[in-house]
Design a protein around this motif. Sequence first.
Motif, PDB file in Angstrom:
ATOM      1  N   TYR A 191      -0.193  -8.115  -5.681  1.00 59.83           N
ATOM      2  CA  TYR A 191       0.004  -6.679  -5.671  1.00 59.83           C
ATOM      3  C   TYR A 191      -0.102  -6.110  -4.263  1.00 59.83           C
ATOM      4  O   TYR A 191      -0.732  -6.694  -3.386  1.00 59.83           O
ATOM      5  CB  TYR A 191      -1.065  -5.985  -6.535  1.00 59.83           C
ATOM      6  CG  TYR A 191      -1.111  -6.497  -7.939  1.00 59.83           C
ATOM      7  CD1 TYR A 191      -0.383  -5.882  -8.939  1.00 59.83           C
ATOM      8  CD2 TYR A 191      -1.857  -7.624  -8.262  1.00 59.83           C
ATOM      9  CE1 TYR A 191      -0.403  -6.375 -10.228  1.00 59.83           C
ATOM     10  CE2 TYR A 191      -1.880  -8.125  -9.535  1.00 59.83           C
ATOM     11  CZ  TYR A 191      -1.143  -7.500 -10.523  1.00 59.83           C
ATOM     12  OH  TYR A 191      -1.155  -7.998 -11.801  1.00 59.83           O
ATOM     13  N   VAL A 192       0.493  -4.933  -4.087  1.00 63.46           N
ATOM     14  CA  VAL A 192       0.291  -4.159  -2.864  1.00 63.46           C
ATOM     15  C   VAL A 192      -0.145  -2.757  -3.280  1.00 63.46           C
ATOM     16  O   VAL A 192       0.332  -2.215  -4.284  1.00 63.46           O
ATOM     17  CB  VAL A 192       1.565  -4.107  -1.985  1.00 63.46           C
ATOM     18  CG1 VAL A 192       2.696  -3.391  -2.704  1.00 63.46           C
ATOM     19  CG2 VAL A 192       1.260  -3.457  -0.644  1.00 63.46           C
ATOM     20  N   ILE A 193      -1.062  -2.193  -2.513  1.00 54.83           N
ATOM     21  CA  ILE A 193      -1.596  -0.863  -2.794  1.00 54.83           C
ATOM     22  C   ILE A 193      -1.251   0.035  -1.611  1.00 54.83           C
ATOM     23  O   ILE A 193      -1.568  -0.285  -0.465  1.00 54.83           O
ATOM     24  CB  ILE A 193      -3.118  -0.899  -2.989  1.00 54.83           C
ATOM     25  CG1 ILE A 193      -3.486  -1.915  -4.074  1.00 54.83           C
ATOM     26  CG2 ILE A 193      -3.650   0.480  -3.349  1.00 54.83           C
ATOM     27  CD1 ILE A 193      -4.965  -2.212  -4.150  1.00 54.83           C
ATOM     28  N   THR A 194      -0.586   1.140  -1.888  1.00 54.29           N
ATOM     29  CA  THR A 194      -0.156   2.062  -0.845  1.00 54.29           C
ATOM     30  C   THR A 194      -1.037   3.298  -0.847  1.00 54.29           C
ATOM     31  O   THR A 194      -1.300   3.884  -1.900  1.00 54.29           O
ATOM     32  CB  THR A 194       1.316   2.475  -1.064  1.00 54.29           C
ATOM     33  OG1 THR A 194       2.137   1.313  -0.986  1.00 54.29           O
ATOM     34  CG2 THR A 194       1.766   3.461  -0.013  1.00 54.29           C
ATOM     35  N   TYR A 195      -1.482   3.700   0.333  1.00 50.89           N
ATOM     36  CA  TYR A 195      -2.324   4.883   0.492  1.00 50.89           C
ATOM     37  C   TYR A 195      -1.496   6.026   1.050  1.00 50.89           C
ATOM     38  O   TYR A 195      -0.728   5.857   2.000  1.00 50.89           O
ATOM     39  CB  TYR A 195      -3.490   4.580   1.435  1.00 50.89           C
ATOM     40  CG  TYR A 195      -4.366   5.777   1.718  1.00 50.89           C
ATOM     41  CD1 TYR A 195      -5.213   6.292   0.744  1.00 50.89           C
ATOM     42  CD2 TYR A 195      -4.339   6.389   2.977  1.00 50.89           C
ATOM     43  CE1 TYR A 195      -6.005   7.384   0.999  1.00 50.89           C
ATOM     44  CE2 TYR A 195      -5.138   7.498   3.240  1.00 50.89           C
ATOM     45  CZ  TYR A 195      -5.972   7.993   2.257  1.00 50.89           C
ATOM     46  OH  TYR A 195      -6.750   9.090   2.514  1.00 50.89           O
ATOM     47  N   LYS A 196      -1.626   7.225   0.434  1.00 50.78           N
ATOM     48  CA  LYS A 196      -0.883   8.397   0.900  1.00 50.78           C
ATOM     49  C   LYS A 196      -1.828   9.554   1.117  1.00 50.78           C
ATOM     50  O   LYS A 196      -2.614   9.918   0.226  1.00 50.78           O
ATOM     51  CB  LYS A 196       0.208   8.788  -0.102  1.00 50.78           C
ATOM     52  CG  LYS A 196       1.161   9.865   0.427  1.00 50.78           C
ATOM     53  CD  LYS A 196       2.260  10.167  -0.570  1.00 50.78           C
ATOM     54  CE  LYS A 196       3.335  11.079   0.038  1.00 50.78           C
ATOM     55  NZ  LYS A 196       2.798  12.295   0.660  1.00 50.78           N
ATOM     56  N   TRP A 197      -1.772  10.126   2.309  1.00 55.24           N
ATOM     57  CA  TRP A 197      -2.580  11.300   2.648  1.00 55.24           C
ATOM     58  C   TRP A 197      -1.817  12.105   3.681  1.00 55.24           C
ATOM     59  O   TRP A 197      -1.633  11.663   4.810  1.00 55.24           O
ATOM     60  CB  TRP A 197      -3.939  10.875   3.186  1.00 55.24           C
ATOM     61  CG  TRP A 197      -4.817  12.027   3.608  1.00 55.24           C
ATOM     62  CD1 TRP A 197      -5.210  13.074   2.831  1.00 55.24           C
ATOM     63  CD2 TRP A 197      -5.383  12.236   4.905  1.00 55.24           C
ATOM     64  NE1 TRP A 197      -5.995  13.936   3.555  1.00 55.24           N
ATOM     65  CE2 TRP A 197      -6.124  13.439   4.825  1.00 55.24           C
ATOM     66  CE3 TRP A 197      -5.362  11.531   6.093  1.00 55.24           C
ATOM     67  CZ2 TRP A 197      -6.821  13.955   5.921  1.00 55.24           C
ATOM     68  CZ3 TRP A 197      -6.055  12.038   7.189  1.00 55.24           C
ATOM     69  CH2 TRP A 197      -6.785  13.233   7.092  1.00 55.24           C
ATOM     70  N   GLY A 198      -1.328  13.277   3.286  1.00 47.88           N
ATOM     71  CA  GLY A 198      -0.524  14.072   4.203  1.00 47.88           C
ATOM     72  C   GLY A 198       0.740  13.328   4.604  1.00 47.88           C
ATOM     73  O   GLY A 198       1.502  12.854   3.761  1.00 47.88           O
ATOM     74  N   LEU A 199       0.938  13.184   5.911  1.00 50.82           N
ATOM     75  CA  LEU A 199       2.101  12.471   6.426  1.00 50.82           C
ATOM     76  C   LEU A 199       1.898  10.961   6.428  1.00 50.82           C
ATOM     77  O   LEU A 199       2.840  10.207   6.680  1.00 50.82           O
ATOM     78  CB  LEU A 199       2.432  12.955   7.849  1.00 50.82           C
ATOM     79  CG  LEU A 199       2.827  14.433   7.966  1.00 50.82           C
ATOM     80  CD1 LEU A 199       3.052  14.794   9.437  1.00 50.82           C
ATOM     81  CD2 LEU A 199       4.066  14.733   7.139  1.00 50.82           C
TER      82      LEU A 199
END
Length: 261
Positions: A41-49
Motif C-alpha cells: 500500500y501507499v498512503i498519501t498525506y494532504k494538507w493545504g497545497l
Amino acid sequence: MDRKGFKYSISYLTGILAIFIASLWPAKISAAGFSDETLHYVITYKWGLVHKDAADATLSLRGKGSNYHLTLTAKTKPWADKIFKVRDTLLCSVSKTGFFPISYSKISHEGGSYRRDDIAYSRSGNKVSAAVSRTKIDKKGVKSSSKNNFSASGQAYDMLSVFYWLRTLDYRALEQKKTFSTNIFSGSKVELLTIRYVGKERIKLRNGTQRDAIKITFSFTTEGRKKSSDNIEAWLSADSEHIPLQLIGKLPVGSVRVYLL
C-alpha cells in the motif's frame, strides 16, 4: 509545514491503513479459508497545497496449523522521516475456525518514542474479554508500564483482525440494513465500530479513469455513543469483487488517502 500537526497526522496513519485493509476483501469467505498472501500500500498525506506520498505499508497473511498469523508494517518515506519518523508493526493471531482473534500486538516507534500494546483474548459464552499490557519509553528513555482488562458482549476484534469480520459482510444485505457494528479493543479503550452504507457513486480514480463505486463510512464511538474520531470514507468497486478504490480519513491537520498498489 506545521510539525505538530503533521506529527499527530502521521502517527494516525497505521490505524487508518488497518481500516482500509478491513474494507478491501471480497464479501464472501471461501470454504477453504484464506491463502497466504502479501499486499502493498501507499498512503498519501494532504494538507493545504501539500499532497505527497507519505508512507508505505505491507500486509502479510500466513496460515500455520489451526491459526492465521497477520503482520502489518508501516513506515514513513524519507521526506516524512525528517518531520516525524514512524516505524509501526501490528501482529495478530486469529483462529481459522470462526476467525476469532487470539492475540494482538502493536509495536510503535514514532518520533523517537516507543510503545507496545499487547492484548490476549478470552471468551465465555457471549462475553469477550481482553487482558491488555502497555509499555512506553519516551524520548528521554523513561519507561512506564500498565495493565488493564476490557470486556464486551458479542463479538470483539482489534484494528487488524477486524477485517475478518468485515470480509464476511454481504454488501447487498448492507444496502438494505444500512449499518453493521462490532466492538474494537485497543490498548486503552473499547470502541464500537459502525459501518454505514451511503450509496453508489461514480468517482474519478488517481489514474484519471472513472468507476462506479459503493460508498461506505466507518465511525468509532466510545461509551455513551461519544464519537471518538472523525468518520472514514471508503469507495469500493460496485462489481461483485468490491475492490477498494479510494479511502479518505480526516486527521487533526490535513487528511490521508490510501491506495492499494
